[in-house]
Each structure stands twice: as structure tokens, then as C-alpha cells.
Design a protein around this motif. Structure first.
Motif, PDB file in Angstrom:
ATOM      1  N   ASP A 269      -5.824   6.493 -11.583  1.00 53.90           N
ATOM      2  CA  ASP A 269      -4.724   7.369 -11.986  1.00 53.90           C
ATOM      3  C   ASP A 269      -4.229   8.216 -10.812  1.00 53.90           C
ATOM      4  O   ASP A 269      -3.352   9.066 -10.983  1.00 53.90           O
ATOM      5  CB  ASP A 269      -5.172   8.293 -13.133  1.00 53.90           C
ATOM      6  CG  ASP A 269      -5.408   7.532 -14.427  1.00 53.90           C
ATOM      7  OD1 ASP A 269      -4.681   6.546 -14.663  1.00 53.90           O
ATOM      8  OD2 ASP A 269      -6.309   7.912 -15.186  1.00 53.90           O
ATOM      9  N   SER A 270      -4.811   7.971  -9.631  1.00 57.36           N
ATOM     10  CA  SER A 270      -4.414   8.736  -8.455  1.00 57.36           C
ATOM     11  C   SER A 270      -2.963   8.429  -8.096  1.00 57.36           C
ATOM     12  O   SER A 270      -2.589   7.272  -7.856  1.00 57.36           O
ATOM     13  CB  SER A 270      -5.326   8.391  -7.271  1.00 57.36           C
ATOM     14  OG  SER A 270      -4.753   8.810  -6.055  1.00 57.36           O
ATOM     15  N   ALA A 271      -2.165   9.469  -8.029  1.00 60.18           N
ATOM     16  CA  ALA A 271      -0.752   9.291  -7.689  1.00 60.18           C
ATOM     17  C   ALA A 271      -0.593   8.714  -6.291  1.00 60.18           C
ATOM     18  O   ALA A 271       0.274   7.862  -6.046  1.00 60.18           O
ATOM     19  CB  ALA A 271      -0.016  10.627  -7.800  1.00 60.18           C
ATOM     20  N   ALA A 272      -1.453   9.154  -5.359  1.00 63.62           N
ATOM     21  CA  ALA A 272      -1.350   8.665  -3.977  1.00 63.62           C
ATOM     22  C   ALA A 272      -1.660   7.175  -3.907  1.00 63.62           C
ATOM     23  O   ALA A 272      -0.973   6.418  -3.198  1.00 63.62           O
ATOM     24  CB  ALA A 272      -2.304   9.456  -3.080  1.00 63.62           C
ATOM     25  N   SER A 273      -2.689   6.724  -4.643  1.00 63.28           N
ATOM     26  CA  SER A 273      -3.036   5.305  -4.632  1.00 63.28           C
ATOM     27  C   SER A 273      -1.935   4.466  -5.260  1.00 63.28           C
ATOM     28  O   SER A 273      -1.561   3.409  -4.735  1.00 63.28           O
ATOM     29  CB  SER A 273      -4.359   5.081  -5.378  1.00 63.28           C
ATOM     30  OG  SER A 273      -5.428   5.695  -4.714  1.00 63.28           O
ATOM     31  N   LEU A 274      -1.419   4.922  -6.392  1.00 67.58           N
ATOM     32  CA  LEU A 274      -0.355   4.179  -7.059  1.00 67.58           C
ATOM     33  C   LEU A 274       0.895   4.111  -6.193  1.00 67.58           C
ATOM     34  O   LEU A 274       1.580   3.082  -6.156  1.00 67.58           O
ATOM     35  CB  LEU A 274      -0.036   4.844  -8.401  1.00 67.58           C
ATOM     36  CG  LEU A 274      -1.128   4.730  -9.468  1.00 67.58           C
ATOM     37  CD1 LEU A 274      -0.805   5.594 -10.668  1.00 67.58           C
ATOM     38  CD2 LEU A 274      -1.319   3.273  -9.882  1.00 67.58           C
ATOM     39  N   GLU A 275       1.191   5.198  -5.489  1.00 62.57           N
ATOM     40  CA  GLU A 275       2.334   5.194  -4.568  1.00 62.57           C
ATOM     41  C   GLU A 275       2.132   4.158  -3.462  1.00 62.57           C
ATOM     42  O   GLU A 275       3.035   3.375  -3.145  1.00 62.57           O
ATOM     43  CB  GLU A 275       2.529   6.574  -3.950  1.00 62.57           C
ATOM     44  CG  GLU A 275       3.672   6.602  -2.930  1.00 62.57           C
ATOM     45  CD  GLU A 275       3.716   7.894  -2.122  1.00 62.57           C
ATOM     46  OE1 GLU A 275       4.578   7.992  -1.231  1.00 62.57           O
ATOM     47  OE2 GLU A 275       2.889   8.782  -2.375  1.00 62.57           O
ATOM     48  N   ALA A 276       0.913   4.141  -2.879  1.00 58.60           N
ATOM     49  CA  ALA A 276       0.633   3.190  -1.790  1.00 58.60           C
ATOM     50  C   ALA A 276       0.740   1.757  -2.285  1.00 58.60           C
ATOM     51  O   ALA A 276       1.327   0.895  -1.608  1.00 58.60           O
ATOM     52  CB  ALA A 276      -0.749   3.467  -1.213  1.00 58.60           C
ATOM     53  N   LEU A 277       0.195   1.479  -3.474  1.00 61.90           N
ATOM     54  CA  LEU A 277       0.254   0.128  -4.019  1.00 61.90           C
ATOM     55  C   LEU A 277       1.704  -0.300  -4.253  1.00 61.90           C
ATOM     56  O   LEU A 277       2.098  -1.419  -3.900  1.00 61.90           O
ATOM     57  CB  LEU A 277      -0.534   0.062  -5.331  1.00 61.90           C
ATOM     58  CG  LEU A 277      -2.053   0.209  -5.218  1.00 61.90           C
ATOM     59  CD1 LEU A 277      -2.689   0.335  -6.601  1.00 61.90           C
ATOM     60  CD2 LEU A 277      -2.656  -0.977  -4.464  1.00 61.90           C
ATOM     61  N   ALA A 278       2.485   0.588  -4.847  1.00 59.30           N
ATOM     62  CA  ALA A 278       3.889   0.261  -5.112  1.00 59.30           C
ATOM     63  C   ALA A 278       4.657   0.012  -3.816  1.00 59.30           C
ATOM     64  O   ALA A 278       5.436  -0.948  -3.711  1.00 59.30           O
ATOM     65  CB  ALA A 278       4.536   1.387  -5.912  1.00 59.30           C
ATOM     66  N   ARG A 279       4.439   0.846  -2.820  1.00 61.20           N
ATOM     67  CA  ARG A 279       5.179   0.700  -1.561  1.00 61.20           C
ATOM     68  C   ARG A 279       4.745  -0.560  -0.803  1.00 61.20           C
ATOM     69  O   ARG A 279       5.573  -1.215  -0.154  1.00 61.20           O
ATOM     70  CB  ARG A 279       4.983   1.943  -0.708  1.00 61.20           C
ATOM     71  CG  ARG A 279       5.628   3.193  -1.352  1.00 61.20           C
ATOM     72  CD  ARG A 279       5.358   4.434  -0.563  1.00 61.20           C
ATOM     73  NE  ARG A 279       6.036   4.391   0.734  1.00 61.20           N
ATOM     74  CZ  ARG A 279       5.667   5.122   1.778  1.00 61.20           C
ATOM     75  NH1 ARG A 279       4.619   5.919   1.683  1.00 61.20           N
ATOM     76  NH2 ARG A 279       6.345   5.056   2.892  1.00 61.20           N
TER      77      ARG A 279
END
Length: 398
Positions: free
Chosen positions: A275-285
Motif C-alpha cells: 500500500d506504499s504510495a512510493a512503491s506504487l508510484e515507482a511501479l506505475a512509472r
């Protein structure tokens, strides 16, 4: 290969020792109890390759089989474990999970009384794996934090690559980069000697950066020689949270002129459902930039279909615990089958790790797994060997 057999019954122990010798082990040690085994193990100059033991309460309550596993793991006295027991499967599975959690590789379960038919395949497989990967043993090298920092600065860490092939035609699709330490004095050092320390101290991400750069460089070299395959590199959850990670990988790809779709980043299932926003951002990018994303150790995590559907992954790698020798372990078959069906339902490519025999290959093939990786296909090898291996590879080798 050195094997220690623990059994309180002399006749049973000696019969098992003979089976192990006949299967190719170089040295067989015997102990009548876990307590006796601890004395033997602590006197060795390096870890014993395999322990075969029952899991039950000790007669004198001094040291039962479960506590024995924990103790030898904490002291790094044993590398692989085989349980020889008539206990119910649910108990064996819990001991297996515990052993892996403590850092011991679970090599299999045989029912008592032990038979050559049940024991021999396990021993033969371990002998073959040792021959294919002659690395220094973890206990033979003392590693400090300063050693790791120096090695990162000097870029002593190198990738060895294990190929992946398609089920349908045997075509080589990708290689996975596995970390090795090429020490200037100690030679090639096994990951087991330094990965635990690197994980505890946060230095693993510095090591990953070195391996990532070298892996992308090799991808360009192979591409120039006409070998158009992808390279996959494992990222830690902490590494995924590093600021600017997608840009740094994109810069490396641009520097070496490697298409983004030929670079796959692997993260564990637990990191994938974060649920980490930073991890989800990295995965999406990373996905927006065209990099492949792989869920490593798939099938052993706690991700629900809903959680996995929210992540932008392109493939899953079925954990080797569900693959290696699964034809002999029916308790895992349902989990394996479910994992493959779930991945297909999510529209993800499936890759099986730990395919180490024709039986493994055939079962995964029958279940429709897309790609295979393991010793049955090829051992991990230096980048210099990939071109020759690919050119010499043919489907009939399977």
C-alpha cells in the motif's frame, strides 16, 4: 557432498547411510540423536550439505527435531534438510516453512521407512546442483560491513545469468541476473556469505545498483551479437522506494541503447501488493516507461486476486518451492495449479522457477506454464558464456 543422517535406530540409520552413499554422496556422517548431531556439526570446518532427520520429540526432552532445525539454522551449520517421517503432511509443511524461514533449503520429505526409490532422487538432485554451481560455502568467508562497502565502491559484484525458455518451442526469451561477488582474493563468493548481512545493513540496494548496471550492459553486448533477449533484475522493496529509480533505470537503458521492453524488474509478491504510495508510484512509472514488471516468488505470498489486479505487472514467477519435485509432493499441486490459473485470469505471463528435472518440466507443461527456468534448462553462468550457450541451445536438449 557431505550428508548427516540422524536416527536413533542403528539398523535404520545404517541402511539409510548405504542408500545415500549409493546415490553419490561423498561422505556420510551418522548421529543417534539431534543432540549428538549438534556435537558432530559444531566440530565441522564448514556446513554439512544435507541433514536427513526425523522430526519428533526427543526421548530425554533435551533437544527435539524442531528445535534442532532452528539451532543449526542460527549457527549456519547445515545447508539442506530432508525430513524422514511418518508424521501428517500438515506438520511436515509447517516444518518446511519454518526451515526456509530460518535459511535452510528444504530438499524434500520421504516417508518412513525410507526406501531407495524415495531417497535417491533427492540425493542425485543435490549432487547435480553442487556440480553445476561450485561456489564458496557461506561459512568459509567472513564478511564485514566494510568489506561490502569496499566491494560496492569497486563494483566487485557481478551478475550470473540463468536462461528462461518458452514451453511451446524452447526458444530463449530472457535471462535472470543473479548476484555473485567476484572477490579479488577469495574468488567467486556465494550469495549466502554476504546477502544476509547486506539485507540487515541496507547495503543490498547498493549491490543491486551495481548488478543492474552490469546486466543492462550485457544486454547491449548480446544484442550487438544478434541475441535479442530480455534481462531481469531483482529489486528490493526498499530499492523500489528510492527516489528517481525509474529515471535512473531509463538513463542506463538509454546509455547502453537497450529497449525498455528488454529490461524486466522483479519484486516479491509482498512488495507487489504494497500500500506504499512510493512503491506504487515507482511501479506505475516503470510500466509507463515500458519496462517489464515481474512478481517474484508468486504463490507463496498473501496477495488476493483483487490486490494483484491493481498492480501493473506483466508476468509472475512461480516460486521454486511449488515447482521443484512437485510431482512427488502432491500437497503442493493444488497451490501450483491455482497460482497458474490466477495468473492467466489476470492476463499475466507465467514463468516457473526451479525446473530441475524432466518430470518438473512435463508437469508444468501440462498445466500450461508459459516459460521455464531452472537447472533442467541451464545453470546460472557468467555473461561471457551466454552467447555460446544460446547459439548451442536446441529444444531437443530437454
Amino acid at each position: 557432498m557431505r550428508v548427516l543422517i540422524i536416527d536413533e535406530q542403528n539398523i535404520t540409520r545404517r541402511m539409510a547411510a548405504k542408500m545415500v552413499r549409493d546415490s553419490g554422496a561423498g561422505e556420510v556422517l551418522e548421529a543417534e540423536s539431534p543432540l549428538h548431531a549438534m556435537t558432530i556439526l559444531e566440530a565441522q570446518d564448514r556446513p554439512v550439505d544435507l541433514v536427513i532427520t526425523d522430526i519428533k520429540a526427543a526421548k530425554d526432552d533435551s533437544l527435539d527435531g524442531v528445535e534442532f532445525v532452528r539451532r543449526v539454522a542460527e549457527r549456519r551449520l547445515v545447508e539442506h534438510l530432508v525430513i524422514a517421517s511418518a508424521l501428517e503432511e500438515s506438520i511436515i509443511r509447517s516444518i518446511e516453512t519454518m526451515a526456509r524461514g530460518f535459511g535452510i533449503e528444504f530438499a524434500g520429505h520421504v516417508r518412513r521407512p525410507i526406501s531407495p526409490e524415495s531417497l535417491r532422487p533427492l540425493i542425485v538432485r543435490l549432487v547435480a546442483r553442487r556440480a553445476a554451481a561450485p561456489l564458496l560455502k557461506p561459512r568459509s568467508v567472513h564478511v564485514t560491513v566494510e568489506d561490502l562497502r569496499h566491494a560496492i565502491a569497486d563494483k566487485q559484484f557481478v551478475p550470473h545469468f540463468q536462461p528462461r525458455v518458452r514451453r511451446e518451442d524452447g526458444g530463449v526469451t530472457a535471462v535472470e541476473a543473479l548476484i555473485r561477488w567476484r572477490h579479488p582474493d577469495r574468488g567467486l563468493v556465494s550469495p549466502g556469505a554476504f546477502i544476509p548481512l547486506a539485507d540487515r545493513t541496507g547495503l543490498i540496494d547498493g549491490i543491486t545498483d551495481v548488478v543492474l548496471e552490469k546486466s543492462i550492459s550485457w544486454a547491449r553486448i548480446w544484442r550487438d551479437s544478434g541475441i535479442d533477449i530480455a534481462v531481469s533484475v531483482n529489486l528490493t522493496e526498499n530499492g523500489l522506494n528510492q527516489p528517481g529509480l525509474p529515471e535512473r533505470i531509463a538513463d542506463l537503458a538509454h546509455q547502453h541503447q537497450v529497449p525498455h521492453e528488454r529490461i524486466v524488474l522483479e519484486v516479491t509478491e509482498s512488495a507487489a501488493i504494497t500500500d506504499s504510495a512510493a512503491s506504487l508510484e515507482a511501479l506505475a512509472r516503470l510500466r509507463i516507461k515500458g519496462f517489464g514488471l515481474s512478481i517474484d516468488d508468486f504463490g507463496t505470498g498473501m496477495g488476493t486476486p483483487e490486490q494483484l489486479a491493481r498492480t501493473p505487472f506483466t508476468e509472475v514467477k512461480i516460486d521454486q518451492a511449488l515447482v521443484t519435485g512437485v510431482f512427488d509432493q502432491p500437497q503442493f499441486f493444488g497451490v501450483l495449479e491455482y497460482s497458474l490459473k490466477l495468473a492467466r485470469h489476470l492476463g499475466l505471463k507465467t514463468v516457473a522457477e526451479g525446473v530441475e528435472s524432466q518430470d518438473d518440466w512435463q508437469l508444468l507443461s501440462d498445466l500450461g506454464c508459459d516459460e521455464m527456468q531452472g537447472y533442467h534448462v541451464a545453470r546460472p553462468m557468467p555473461g561471457e558464456e551466454i552467447e555460446g550457450w544460446v547459439q548451442g541451445w536446441h529444444r531437443e536438449a530437454l
